[in-house]
Design an enzyme around this catalytic site. Sequence first.
Site, PDB file in Angstrom:
ATOM      1  N   GLU A 102     -32.247  79.438 110.159  1.00  0.00           N
ATOM      2  CA  GLU A 102     -32.677  78.107 109.718  1.00  0.00           C
ATOM      3  C   GLU A 102     -32.219  76.982 110.663  1.00  0.00           C
ATOM      4  O   GLU A 102     -31.570  76.024 110.251  1.00  0.00           O
ATOM      5  CB  GLU A 102     -32.207  77.853 108.285  1.00  0.00           C
ATOM      6  CG  GLU A 102     -32.787  78.867 107.295  1.00  0.00           C
ATOM      7  CD  GLU A 102     -32.288  78.679 105.868  1.00  0.00           C
ATOM      8  OE1 GLU A 102     -31.484  77.766 105.621  1.00  0.00           O
ATOM      9  OE2 GLU A 102     -32.708  79.469 105.003  1.00  0.00           O
ATOM     10  N   ASN A 138     -34.285  83.539 112.320  1.00  0.00           N
ATOM     11  CA  ASN A 138     -34.901  83.584 110.991  1.00  0.00           C
ATOM     12  C   ASN A 138     -35.035  82.167 110.447  1.00  0.00           C
ATOM     13  O   ASN A 138     -34.152  81.327 110.642  1.00  0.00           O
ATOM     14  CB  ASN A 138     -33.999  84.423 110.072  1.00  0.00           C
ATOM     15  CG  ASN A 138     -34.603  84.692 108.706  1.00  0.00           C
ATOM     16  OD1 ASN A 138     -35.696  85.228 108.600  1.00  0.00           O
ATOM     17  ND2 ASN A 138     -33.879  84.336 107.662  1.00  0.00           N
ATOM     18  N   HIS A 183     -40.844  82.259 101.192  1.00  0.00           N
ATOM     19  CA  HIS A 183     -40.678  81.872  99.792  1.00  0.00           C
ATOM     20  C   HIS A 183     -41.904  81.034  99.447  1.00  0.00           C
ATOM     21  O   HIS A 183     -41.932  79.824  99.676  1.00  0.00           O
ATOM     22  CB  HIS A 183     -39.392  81.060  99.612  1.00  0.00           C
ATOM     23  CG  HIS A 183     -38.152  81.819  99.954  1.00  0.00           C
ATOM     24  ND1 HIS A 183     -37.705  82.879  99.203  1.00  0.00           N
ATOM     25  CD2 HIS A 183     -37.261  81.682 100.969  1.00  0.00           C
ATOM     26  CE1 HIS A 183     -36.588  83.356  99.722  1.00  0.00           C
ATOM     27  NE2 HIS A 183     -36.296  82.648 100.807  1.00  0.00           N
ATOM     28  N   GLU A 237     -37.650  87.421 103.338  1.00  0.00           N
ATOM     29  CA  GLU A 237     -37.123  87.009 102.031  1.00  0.00           C
ATOM     30  C   GLU A 237     -38.269  86.745 101.053  1.00  0.00           C
ATOM     31  O   GLU A 237     -38.299  85.731 100.355  1.00  0.00           O
ATOM     32  CB  GLU A 237     -36.251  85.759 102.166  1.00  0.00           C
ATOM     33  CG  GLU A 237     -35.076  85.919 103.114  1.00  0.00           C
ATOM     34  CD  GLU A 237     -34.165  84.694 103.162  1.00  0.00           C
ATOM     35  OE1 GLU A 237     -34.274  83.818 102.271  1.00  0.00           O
ATOM     36  OE2 GLU A 237     -33.342  84.613 104.091  1.00  0.00           O
ATOM     37  N   ASP A 266     -40.724  86.113  98.210  1.00  0.00           N
ATOM     38  CA  ASP A 266     -40.989  85.950  96.784  1.00  0.00           C
ATOM     39  C   ASP A 266     -42.124  84.943  96.648  1.00  0.00           C
ATOM     40  O   ASP A 266     -42.327  84.104  97.528  1.00  0.00           O
ATOM     41  CB  ASP A 266     -39.749  85.542  95.974  1.00  0.00           C
ATOM     42  CG  ASP A 266     -39.015  84.330  96.516  1.00  0.00           C
ATOM     43  OD1 ASP A 266     -39.655  83.453  97.123  1.00  0.00           O
ATOM     44  OD2 ASP A 266     -37.784  84.246  96.335  1.00  0.00           O
TER      45      ASP A 266
END
Length: 342
Positions: A172, A213, A249, A277, A279
Amino acid sequence: MGCQASGGATTTVPPTTTTTITTVTTTPTGSVTGLDAHFKAKGKKFWGSCADPTTLNIAANVAVLKSDFGQVTPENSMKVRQLNFEWDATENTQGKFTFTNSDTLVNWAVSNGKLIRGHTLVWHSQLPSWVSAISDAATLTSVIKSHISNVAGRYAGKLYADNFAQWDVVNECLNEDGTLRSSVFSNVLGESFITIAFQAARATDPSAKLYINDYNLDSANAKVSGMVALVKRINASTKYIDGIGTQMHLEAGGAGGAQAALTALAASGVSEVAITELDIKYAAASDYTTVVKACLSVSACVGITSWGVSDTNSWRASYTPLLFDGNFQPKAAYTAVVSALS
């Protein structure tokens, strides 16, 4: 989302844990069925999930991890805040490391034939105050190298080489417009902190795939363009960054840009990309299959990691974003994904 040294002291202090790490000498095989097996049948490396010692104590969660997932990413146990200090983050002292939680996860993964994504080595969030207070470039460089040497070095060479599939070295680091995020690392060292971190990780664990990432790398947007340009600059003379992770996400209906994002990220010249990650708000079957088909369509996309097993343990629990419901039963999206992979 991303699942962190004062004065001039730069001497590395040996870890203060006595936990034993299991060593394996043969390729882990695992007896996975379900998502991971279907995904591998399509030529991909893994479908994984995040986990930590808390969720590894939930029997139903462990049963699904064993049956459906081929990789684990530490949701909390390898984050820097917990590795620089005692696990409860109460010992704010430079050079004292505890690996109890990460050792638990690594030993579980090895024993159960799962790959591991190491997450994460350098991240602006959850930093202890003494790191945030560093203003000297030489000191911060030494601190980064020491941290990576201790954390990544604990597992390098102690496990079968293929267990540690990937390391998130830098997490990030970009703003939404693709520029470098303000942090102690960028403010003191500029963009060079990324090269410093990847050089240290490569020296520490030459066999792992090293990743950068970030979140919101899920459409052909300014942040994706910034990431591609950054990776090309870092890798211009020597290839330090092996892969780019896009967290994904997603909002409901937000999967449509996934393939364009993966294609653009792969065009940076890295050897692989991964969804790290995943979702999706409300977990619509169509959204999940769109993401899966996007990864299948991009040869460099090697794997998907769901950010949790059951909605119950999701950081977005109220949006029921995962493939298994609160009773650890597969949802319609799960059935649709398996069908898409069959």
